[in-house]
Structure formats: structure tokens, C-alpha cells
Design an enzyme around this catalytic site. Sequence first.
Site, mmCIF file in Angstrom:
data_model
loop_
_atom_site.group_PDB
_atom_site.id
_atom_site.type_symbol
_atom_site.label_atom_id
_atom_site.label_comp_id
_atom_site.label_asym_id
_atom_site.label_seq_id
_atom_site.Cartn_x
_atom_site.Cartn_y
_atom_site.Cartn_z
ATOM 1 N N ARG A 174 8.366 0.490 3.509
ATOM 2 C CA ARG A 174 6.923 0.408 3.253
ATOM 3 C C ARG A 174 6.146 -0.283 4.385
ATOM 4 O O ARG A 174 5.081 -0.844 4.148
ATOM 5 C CB ARG A 174 6.649 -0.303 1.927
ATOM 6 C CG ARG A 174 7.290 0.383 0.720
ATOM 7 C CD ARG A 174 6.719 1.779 0.479
ATOM 8 N NE ARG A 174 7.368 2.400 -0.661
ATOM 9 C CZ ARG A 174 8.444 3.207 -0.589
ATOM 10 N NH1 ARG A 174 8.950 3.508 0.604
ATOM 11 N NH2 ARG A 174 8.981 3.717 -1.666
ATOM 12 N N SER A 224 2.250 2.192 -7.499
ATOM 13 C CA SER A 224 3.080 1.006 -7.691
ATOM 14 C C SER A 224 2.427 -0.201 -7.033
ATOM 15 O O SER A 224 1.964 -0.128 -5.899
ATOM 16 C CB SER A 224 4.464 1.226 -7.085
ATOM 17 O OG SER A 224 5.149 2.261 -7.762
ATOM 18 N N GLU A 294 2.766 -4.193 -2.905
ATOM 19 C CA GLU A 294 2.792 -3.005 -2.059
ATOM 20 C C GLU A 294 1.392 -2.534 -1.750
ATOM 21 O O GLU A 294 1.151 -1.866 -0.744
ATOM 22 C CB GLU A 294 3.575 -1.904 -2.789
ATOM 23 C CG GLU A 294 3.829 -0.640 -2.013
ATOM 24 C CD GLU A 294 4.751 0.301 -2.736
ATOM 25 O OE1 GLU A 294 4.381 1.479 -2.921
ATOM 26 O OE2 GLU A 294 5.845 -0.118 -3.145
#
Length: 301
Positions: A174, A224, A294
Site C-alpha cells: 500500500r 478499507s 490505509e
Amino acid sequence: MKQIAEELLQAGIEKVWTNEPLANHTTWRIGGPADLLIQPKDKDSLQAAFQIIHRHEIPWSVIGRGSNLLVRDRGIRGAVLKVAEGLSHCEFRGEEVCVGAGYSMIRLAMETGKMGLTGMEFVGGIPGTVGGAVYMNAGAHGSDLSRILIDAEILFENGERKVLTNEELSFSYRTSLLQQRKGIVVEARFRLHPGDRKEIAATLAANKERRRLTQPLQMPCAGSVFRNPPGDHAGRLIEAAGLKGYQIGGAQVSEKHSNFIVNCGGATATDVLTLIDYIRSTIHSKYGIDLHPEVLVVGEG
């Protein structure tokens, strides 16, 4: 800002707003105003807008579709470049596809499947754009963009446009170079492989049905919220801690998927951030695990 907006319009950039609420441009439907919001129609107008911004020495930031993004309640000072419909070209070159930063990831998965090219099935549920996906090395179903990206054209803060290879983008879970060196993804090139159209379509349909059953897609959310810790899943930890359905203000831990926070109506960025902090402190207290967000948080509180 009105003077700069007029200059942008005179330069042929047709979509310019002043004091525009960014709640209108994020999937969470949350966010204060941008002093100046600019939506370039192509590469040239992006470059022109960038030059005007630089000349006036105003701060700038960039958004795509506004997923995976939380804009604080006082908004963003300076200029916000919205890289969306204007940079949404898509060109197939054999087993390669060159795509503009504003192109929808979901649409890209569908289009590559129709061409009989496999490798993009995992992005069929990622709600953002190509630019944002490259920025954060988006992934799902055990794969991510670093596995298929060849290179990407980046417009850097100093005005330089440069093509960076997969290796130069320094992908990890990520993350990418762009989280350390400020720049705008202009377009990206991916390498895929021939596949069976029916099998690809079946995989996309199965993934779509799984998302429908497990994710709160009918409510404003941003995907998310937390990265999965090594060897575990953030959603499992949050549910095990008894936080499913927990609510602060208009922000609620989804009752469908505990790693989603939904806007139940009238949620503010402060509500979401307070809920994020509460979840993190609870998980650390119960399990000794640090959850890392995130979502990208921008703007003034």
C-alpha cells in the site's frame, strides 16, 4: 483565488470552482471546501494548470474519484487538482494497456476482460482511479498493482514530467515512492496476458457478488480503513473486539464489514478521525497490535 480561477478559465481549463465543498467529490461524502478546485480535461490542460499554480506560488494537492480519502472539516487551502474524467483515455497495445490516471479501475478490469486479457481481475472491486491506485499500490484478492505495472508517467512538483519504471516507483504494501516524493500520476502502462474471456468474466462476477454480500456498498464509505497487520486481518480484530456497529456522531463501524467506516448521515471528518483513534486504542489495548490507517487524511482540522 477568483483571479487565478479566471486565469485558468482563460487558459482553456473549463472546470474550475472556488470554495467548493469537497464532500461533493469524495465517496465518504465528507470534507470541507477547497479554495480552488481544478479539473483538467487532458495532459496539456493539466500542465497549463500546474504552470499557473506554480507562478502564483500557491500550495496544491491532487484527488481522483475521492475514494480512500478523508478531507478534514475545514477543507484544503490552495488548489486541488481533480484528475478524473479528463484523463480517462485507454489504449490497448497487444498485451499492454496504457491508461490515463482518471480512468476507473473497475471499468479497466471489465474492459481488459472483454479484450481477453487476464491479470486485472483483482482490481474489479477497487472503486478509485488508476492514479490513486498507483499512488498507494492498490490491491485485493492477494495481488496488487506492482505485479502488473510496467511504468507510469509522473508530473513532479518541480514541473518535470518523467516516466518511472516499476522498480523506480519503489512499491511495497500500500505504498509507493509518491508518498515520499510529491507528484501527480498522469498515465500508467500495464502488462497483461491472454486469457479466456468466459473465465475472466466469471472471476469478476464472483468477486462482485462477494463484495455485494460482505461490503457496505450502499452507504457512503471509503473502502478499507486500516491496513491488514502481518498474519491477520484488521476487520477480524475489530469485530473480535466487539466494535462492529460502534458509532461516534454520524460515523459507524460497518455492521457488514468491520474494516469499513460508513457515513450514516451528517458524519464529519472529526467523527471519523475520533472513531479511528478509538478503534486503534481499543485494538492496541486488547491485543497489543497497532493498526495503521490505509485512508489518506488531508486538509485542515
